[in-house]
Design an enzyme around this catalytic site. Structure first.
Site, PDB file in Angstrom:
ATOM      1  N   TYR A 105     -21.143  -9.424  -8.041  1.00 33.69           N
ATOM      2  CA  TYR A 105     -20.764  -9.452  -6.618  1.00 33.69           C
ATOM      3  C   TYR A 105     -21.556 -10.538  -5.887  1.00 33.69           C
ATOM      4  CZ  TYR A 105     -19.464  -7.872  -1.966  1.00 33.69           C
ATOM      5  OH  TYR A 105     -18.969  -7.823  -0.684  1.00 33.69           O
TER       6      TYR A 105
ATOM      7  N   SER B 180     -13.437  -8.823  -3.908  1.00 28.09           N
ATOM      8  CA  SER B 180     -13.784  -9.229  -2.550  1.00 28.09           C
ATOM      9  C   SER B 180     -14.693 -10.459  -2.620  1.00 28.09           C
ATOM     10  CB  SER B 180     -14.422  -8.066  -1.797  1.00 28.09           C
ATOM     11  OG  SER B 180     -14.443  -8.307  -0.420  1.00 28.09           O
TER      12      SER B 180
ATOM     13  N   ASP C  38      -3.799  -5.085   2.568  1.00 28.36           N
ATOM     14  CA  ASP C  38      -5.207  -5.474   2.629  1.00 28.36           C
ATOM     15  C   ASP C  38      -5.434  -6.221   3.942  1.00 28.36           C
ATOM     16  OD1 ASP C  38      -7.788  -6.305   2.372  1.00 28.36           O
ATOM     17  OD2 ASP C  38      -7.568  -7.122   0.352  1.00 28.36           O
TER      18      ASP C  38
ATOM     19  N   HIS D 281      -7.566  -2.917   0.487  1.00 27.13           N
ATOM     20  CA  HIS D 281      -8.688  -3.663  -0.074  1.00 27.13           C
ATOM     21  C   HIS D 281      -9.367  -2.921  -1.224  1.00 27.13           C
ATOM     22  CE1 HIS D 281     -11.425  -7.025   0.126  1.00 27.13           C
ATOM     23  NE2 HIS D 281     -12.479  -6.235   0.233  1.00 27.13           N
TER      24      HIS D 281
END
Length: 604
Positions: free
Chosen positions: A354, A435, A531, A574
């Site tokens: 991430y 993301s 989203d 999302h």
């Protein structure tokens, strides 16, 4: 979101339709599970449910209903910027139209408000943020000083008389406890690994440290329990440490042993003698511990435990390794696999990352990854790259703004380590992220397409020049920068996935470059039609660009033959708010794709 009244009589909870960030709050009477007919609150977003102690209602935050040409739009299809957040108080048994407007600030339309009621019920604390950066302003209102209480605010045009305790975006503050006018906060003020500080609101310029910043560990949370005790949760080398301390002095009272894994929640109050702790790990599906903190030596007893049929944790092992990044920084990574695998470079490997917004990637249980490890021999890895918060704010800042390239270097170095250490080879190395992690995956296949056999990029931020123009994207400029600033534009254009798709090249040993029959890895881009966090256009534009640039024949280079595809879910957003079936369907699609692309036999 969920909030239970102090007397346990009512449960207020929020649901999102089709996975949108827009939330509708409803209220249920606990004893008979009946919903209150008039209590349905719409257009809630980025909020919490904060009950007053009398159980008569709660604070929440919302935006004005979005409209187009005078008509209210449906949730999940609006992509314009979210502005003018507001705080309301809702009385049970009334329509939303009767809710009391407690705070708004038209002069600062980008502010986001989060209300919280102190445990003694006397104060409502308002956290004020503008971006995703860990800084906030702090306001408070003495509810006991209202002449006619909140009821007296109904029908009035005035707002609550909030006092501005902290009115600069200089640091992060989160309420831990208060004794009348003395408040204790978790903060990163002059403390990138966080500390506890105390202030008397009657003397707002005098702050005192109760628990100073640790030399190495990050103070993740602090919960006031059983009178003047403090249950603190540290993160040390991505491993949690629980301690019982004095709320008055910060003095250590007891260490509370806990396995290597993640403390996902702590629930306790100062009026109670017991605390509940939510724990999970790579090989522990989930345990809620009950801890009697009135005892001289608190003990953790299992209150609830999740059991997964057919799962035997003794078949697997998890270890933590440290590897060097491009600049020599040591990066921690968790590696989970079947026991006693031979490091011969043959194992299919899933590498997840991430690296943004100070978010920690700590151990968690994943059924799909257990299936991959048990049935297909996968190795599952999580790299704790810079940009996260695993070592505090310095670690976060080392992977943000002008330092964002460090995230990609760290993730690429993780792949190189897994290959050199004999876990896998490039053809069998799959990278995955969502993301900000989708951005990570996309940037890395642009920069090192030769290192990976497959890529799975979920709901990624792919257009770094325009992300701030949609929904809540403006709040991410604290981590990325903004293309409207010339210096920051130069950072962004260098790694923006959409603007850096190139046919792979390599050096031939001389000073010039020549093309080779190099391919981008097989790639699946995932998005969803509702989203409204990272809008689908990011993924769709990136898909179109990849297919246009890579899949067109040129005289000196054949087109891309490894598939580049998208999975576009309907009535989904999302990632949150999906049904169990949707989660299963998506996991089956993306991991069967990855297995097939890496030449692994996928059978029932």
């Amino acid at each position: 979101m969920v909030g239970v009244s102090d007397d346990g009589e009512h449960l207020a909870y929020g649901t999102s339709a089709s996975g949108s960030d827009w939330v509708t709050i409803r209220v249920m009477r606990v004893r008979d599970r009946q919903h209150l007919r008039r209590d349905e609150l719409s257009w809630v977003k980025f909020s919490r449910i904060a009950w007053t102690r009398d159980g008569k209602g709660f604070f929440y935050s919302r935006f004005p209903a979005p409209k187009h040409n005078g008509a209210v739009l449906g949730a999940g299809i609006k992509t314009s910027v979210n502005l003018n957040h507001e705080v309301y108080y809702h009385f049970l048994g009334t329509d939303q139209s009767e809710d009391v407007l407690c705070w708004e600030d038209p002069d600062h339309p980008k502010y986001i408000y989060t209300p919280e009621v102190s445990e003694d019920g006397k104060y409502v604390i308002l956290s004020v943020a503008e971006t995703s950066e860990p800084v906030n302003k702090l306001y408070y209102c003495d509810l006991s000083a209202l002449p006619d209480g909140l009821q007296g605010m109904k029908g009035s045009h005035g707002m609550l008389p909030f006092v501005k305790l902290v009115d600069e975006f200089e640091a992060y503050y989160a309420l831990t406890a208060n004794d009348d006018t003395q408040f204790t906060f978790l903060t990163n003020k002059d403390a990138p690994r966080y500390k506890l500080s105390r202030v008397d609101i009657n003397e707002p310029h005098i702050w005192m440290d109760v628990l100073p910043e640790d030399e190495k560990a990050v103070l993740e949370s602090a919960s006031a329990v059983h009178g003047d005790k403090l249950l603190v949760n540290y993160l040390s080398d991505v491993k949690y440490v629980l301690q019982m301390r004095s709320l008055v002095t910060g003095e250590l009272l007891h260490d509370i042993p806990i396995d290597i894994g993640s403390v996902n929640g702590i629930s306790g109050r100062r009026v109670d003698s017991e605390v509940f702790i939510d724990f999970a790990s790579f090989l522990t599906p989930g345990i809620i511990y009950r801890c009697d903190v009135s005892k001289e030596t608190p003990e953790m007893n299992i209150y609830r435990e999740i059991s997964v049929a057919g799962f035997d944790r003794t078949e697997f092992e998890a270890e933590q390794v440290f590897y060097p990044s491009k600049d020599g920084t040591k990066i921690p990574m968790f590696v989970v696999s079947k026991k006693n695998i031979v490091l011969d470079g043959s194992h299919p490997t899933l590498l997840y990352g991430y690296g943004g917004f100070g978010m920690n990637m700590t151990p968690h249980f994943s059924v799909p990854r257990i299936v991959l490890m048990r049935n297909l021999g996968f190795v599952s890895c999580i790299a704790n790259i810079r940009g996260g918060g695993e070592y505090g704010e310095d670690w976060h800042r080392a992977g943000s703004l002008s330092n964002k390239q460090n995230c990609f270097d760290d993730f690429i170095a993780a792949g190189e380590f897994l290959v050199s250490a004999g876990y896998t080879n490039p053809d069998r190395l799959c990278i995955e992220g969502g993301s900000n992690g989708g951005l990570l995956v996309a940037a890395c296949i642009n920069q090192r397409p030769d290192l990976f056999g497959c890529a799975l990029a979920h709901v990624g931020v792919m257009d770094m020049l325009r992300f701030h123009k949609f929904t809540i994207g403006r709040a991410w400029t604290c981590d990325f920068g903004c293309s409207e600033n010339e210096e920051e534009f130069q950072w962004l254009i260098k790694y923006s996935p959409l603007h850096n798709v190139r046919r792979p090249t390599e050096k031939d040993g001389g000073s010039h470059r020549r093309r080779r029959h190099q391919q981008y890895p097989s790639t699946m881009l995932l998005t969803a039609d509702h989203d409204d966090r990272v809008v689908p256009s990011h993924t769709l534009k990136f898909l179109a660009t990849m297919q246009h640039v890579l899949c067109t024949s040129l005289d000196d280079s054949p087109p891309q033959t490894n598939p580049i595809i998208a999975r576009i879910d309907r009535k989904s957003g999302h990632g949150c708010g999906r049904s169990t079936q949707k989660i299963i369907d998506e996991a089956a699609d993306r991991y069967s794709f990855a297995a097939k692309m890496m030449g692994i036999s996928w059978t029932d």
